[in-house]
Enzyme design. Structure first.
Site, short mmCIF file in Angstrom:
data_model
loop_
_atom_site.label_atom_id
_atom_site.label_comp_id
_atom_site.label_asym_id
_atom_site.label_seq_id
_atom_site.Cartn_x
_atom_site.Cartn_y
_atom_site.Cartn_z
CG ASN A 71 -1.73 1.22 1.42
OD1 ASN A 71 -1.83 2.03 0.49
ND2 ASN A 71 -2.31 1.38 2.58
CD1 TRP A 72 3.45 1.07 -2.78
CD2 TRP A 72 3.17 2.01 -4.80
NE1 TRP A 72 4.03 0.24 -3.72
CE2 TRP A 72 3.87 0.79 -4.96
CE3 TRP A 72 2.88 2.77 -5.93
CZ2 TRP A 72 4.28 0.31 -6.21
CZ3 TRP A 72 3.29 2.31 -7.18
CH2 TRP A 72 3.99 1.10 -7.31
CE LYS A 73 0.23 3.18 4.80
NZ LYS A 73 0.50 3.27 6.22
CG HIS B 57 -5.21 1.53 5.75
ND1 HIS B 57 -4.73 2.48 6.60
CD2 HIS B 57 -4.20 0.66 5.52
CE1 HIS B 57 -3.45 2.21 6.88
NE2 HIS B 57 -3.11 1.12 6.23
CD GLU C 56 -2.30 5.26 7.09
OE1 GLU C 56 -2.39 5.35 5.85
OE2 GLU C 56 -1.29 4.77 7.65
CD GLU D 93 -2.95 -3.14 7.66
OE1 GLU D 93 -1.86 -3.33 7.12
OE2 GLU D 93 -3.61 -2.12 7.50
N GLY E 26 3.37 1.50 10.85
CA GLY E 26 4.31 2.60 10.67
C GLY E 26 5.09 2.96 11.93
CB SER F 140 6.27 -2.61 11.59
OG SER F 140 5.83 -1.31 11.95
N GLY G 39 3.12 -1.31 4.26
CA GLY G 39 3.18 0.12 3.97
C GLY G 39 4.61 0.51 3.64
N GLY G 40 5.34 0.96 4.66
CA GLY G 40 6.68 1.53 4.47
C GLY G 40 7.61 0.68 3.61
C1 PEP Z 1 -0.20 -0.21 6.56
O1 PEP Z 1 -0.30 1.00 6.50
O2 PEP Z 1 -1.15 -0.94 6.18
C2 PEP Z 1 1.02 -0.77 7.09
C3 PEP Z 1 1.00 -2.02 7.48
O3 PEP Z 1 2.08 0.08 7.18
P1 PEP Z 1 3.57 -0.31 7.68
O4 PEP Z 1 3.97 -1.56 6.95
O5 PEP Z 1 4.40 0.86 7.32
O6 PEP Z 1 3.47 -0.53 9.15
#
Ligand code: PEP
Length: 259
Positions: free
Chosen positions: A10-12, A97, A99, A169, A175, A215, A236-237
């Site tokens: 997920n590139w957000k 999600h 966010e 999640e 993050g 993460s 994400g990251g």
């Molecule tokens: C996410 O935003 O769905 C996520 C899991 O981010 P990260 O991997 O950066 O924790």
């Protein structure tokens, strides 16, 4: 029961259109020497969805929308609909999600409507759920995720449920660099699986993928994906860096070959 692992990035709100296309090409090149049998999905910004889908055509990479509106069209400034995502080359849609839930007010009921819209347009929903740190500390994790899952999957037939992927999640792990331990994650995944068994029967529930997100990185994917009910990851990251993302994919691929 073996389920094909799914690794989704997920590139957000990251990467311009040219950066998204270049990144996709770099991932394709990095994976070219390996036969990829795991499912790989990227979710670029809406502006880049179409171009990424074109760059990914004929490769193992599939494309997801990061969000969708339940309506097909209409006066919803700034929104995008399921048929629009489909026409732009998506086969998946991420919904719920944290966010979106925390910053944009997506409720459990709204997530359910989005899930319905995706299914109606032959898109595969990846429905995210998870508890806050406060909920975990108050021992409310199971209750929270169970209620999110049951509202999201309300009124689904077993055939529809089979097209859904769940992503657990824990919000405190997104993050932050904090990851749920493989055992902590497996405990919740097993609970979600049992709930899916009760709702849709064993045969269907055992084909549904439950991803872990929070993460995930090359150093922890192996121990997570070894858990019996963890069927991949939503990232994400680490999905923003070619080497990290491809390392995660190749580790999942290795696991898939061994199992
Ligand atoms: C996410 O935003 O769905 C996520 C899991 O981010 P990260 O991997 O950066 O924790």
């Amino acid at each position: 029961m073996t389920r094909q692992p799914l690794i989704a990035g997920n590139w957000k709100m990251n990467k311009t259109l040219p950066e998204s296309v270049a990144f996709t090409r770099d991932v394709v090149t990095a994976l070219a020497a390996h036969p990829i049998t795991v499912d790989v999905v990227v979710a670029p910004t809406l502006l880049a969805v179409h171009a990424v889908a074109q760059a990914a055509e004929g490769t193992p990479i599939q494309v997801a929308g990061q969000n969708v509106h339940p309506s097909e069209s209409g006066a919803f400034t700034g929104e995008v609909s399921a048929p629009m995502l489909k026409a732009a080359g998506c086969n998946y849609g991420i919904i719920g999600h944290s966010e979106r839930r925390q910053m944009f007010g997506d409720t459990d009921e709204f997530v359910q409507q989005k899930l319905r819209a995706l299914l109606n347009h032959s898109l595969k929903p990846i429905v995210c759920l998870g508890e806050t740190l406060e909920e975990r500390e108050k021992n409310q994790t199971k209750e929270r995720v169970s209620s999110q899952l049951s509202i999201a999957c309300q009124n689904l037939t077993a055939e529809e449920a089979a097209r859904v992927t769940v992503a657990y999640e824990p919000i405190w792990a997104i993050g932050t660099g904090l990851t749920a331990s493989p055992e902590q994650a497996q405990e919740i995944h097993a609970l979600l699986r049992q709930q899916l068994v009760e709702s849709f029967g064993k045969n269907v529930a055992n084909t549904m993928r439950i991803l872990y997100g929070g993460s995930v990185k090359p150093s922890n994917i192996e121990s997570l994906i070894q858990q019996p009910d963890i069927d991949g990851a939503l990232i994400g990251g680490a999905s923003l860096k070619v080497d990290l993302f491809t390392d995660i994919i190749l580790t999942a691929q290795q696991f898939n070959e061994q199992s």
